[in-house]
Design a protein around this motif. Structure first.
Motif, PDB file in Angstrom:
ATOM      1  N   GLY A   1       0.941  -1.161   0.054  1.00  0.00           N
ATOM      2  CA  GLY A   1      -0.102   0.208  -0.078  1.00  0.00           C
ATOM      3  C   GLY A   1       0.763   1.322   0.126  1.00  0.00           C
ATOM      4  N   LEU A   2       2.095   1.201  -0.268  1.00  0.00           N
ATOM      5  CA  LEU A   2       2.813   2.349  -0.424  1.00  0.00           C
ATOM      6  C   LEU A   2       3.230   2.663  -1.851  1.00  0.00           C
ATOM      7  N   THR A   3       3.537   3.906  -2.064  1.00  0.00           N
ATOM      8  CA  THR A   3       4.076   4.443  -3.222  1.00  0.00           C
ATOM      9  C   THR A   3       5.313   4.002  -3.350  1.00  0.00           C
ATOM     10  N   PRO A   4       5.751   3.873  -4.647  1.00  0.00           N
ATOM     11  CA  PRO A   4       7.404   3.386  -4.919  1.00  0.00           C
ATOM     12  C   PRO A   4       8.318   4.520  -4.057  1.00  0.00           C
ATOM     13  N   TRP A   5       7.867   5.779  -3.835  1.00  0.00           N
ATOM     14  CA  TRP A   5       8.622   6.788  -3.322  1.00  0.00           C
ATOM     15  C   TRP A   5       8.726   6.382  -1.901  1.00  0.00           C
ATOM     16  N   GLU A   6       7.717   6.228  -1.201  1.00  0.00           N
ATOM     17  CA  GLU A   6       7.628   5.842   0.060  1.00  0.00           C
ATOM     18  C   GLU A   6       8.373   4.731   0.303  1.00  0.00           C
ATOM     19  N   HIS A   7       8.222   3.483  -0.423  1.00  0.00           N
ATOM     20  CA  HIS A   7       8.938   2.269  -0.260  1.00  0.00           C
ATOM     21  C   HIS A   7      10.419   2.700  -0.073  1.00  0.00           C
ATOM     22  N   HIS A   8      10.917   3.533  -1.368  1.00  0.00           N
ATOM     23  CA  HIS A   8      12.216   3.764  -1.343  1.00  0.00           C
ATOM     24  C   HIS A   8      12.952   4.566  -0.012  1.00  0.00           C
ATOM     25  N   GLN A   9      11.831   5.533   0.482  1.00  0.00           N
ATOM     26  CA  GLN A   9      12.497   6.260   1.768  1.00  0.00           C
ATOM     27  C   GLN A   9      12.657   5.374   2.649  1.00  0.00           C
ATOM     28  N   ARG A  10      11.546   4.537   2.985  1.00  0.00           N
ATOM     29  CA  ARG A  10      11.732   3.456   4.181  1.00  0.00           C
ATOM     30  C   ARG A  10      12.882   2.622   4.214  1.00  0.00           C
ATOM     31  N   SER A  11      13.215   2.172   2.759  1.00  0.00           N
ATOM     32  CA  SER A  11      14.322   1.133   2.524  1.00  0.00           C
ATOM     33  C   SER A  11      15.708   2.155   2.930  1.00  0.00           C
ATOM     34  N   VAL A  12      15.812   3.374   2.528  1.00  0.00           N
ATOM     35  CA  VAL A  12      16.861   4.180   2.883  1.00  0.00           C
ATOM     36  C   VAL A  12      16.901   4.231   4.330  1.00  0.00           C
TER      37      VAL A  12
END
Length: 55
Positions: free
Chosen positions: A34-45
């Motif tokens: 349910g995350l956007t790709p940007w949100e997923h990227h930020q969480r990964s970082v």
């Protein structure tokens, strides 16, 4: 994008850029919980940063 006829290359570029922004920053993806790709990227970082700090 399949619904558009492009008047010229500049018009195509503008519509594609808008679509890419919407897709990556505003549309949640079920494959990303349910995350956007940007949100997923930020969480990964953030996770990588925490892992380095805890090492």
């Amino acid at each position: 994008l399949n619904e558009h006829l492009f008047a010229n290359l500049r018009h195509a570029h503008e519509l594609i850029a808008g679509w890419r922004n919407d897709y990556n920053h505003h549309r949640p993806h079920t494959s990303l919980d349910g995350l956007t790709p940007w949100e997923h990227h930020q969480r990964s970082v953030e996770d990588q940063t925490l892992n380095r700090a805890n090492s």
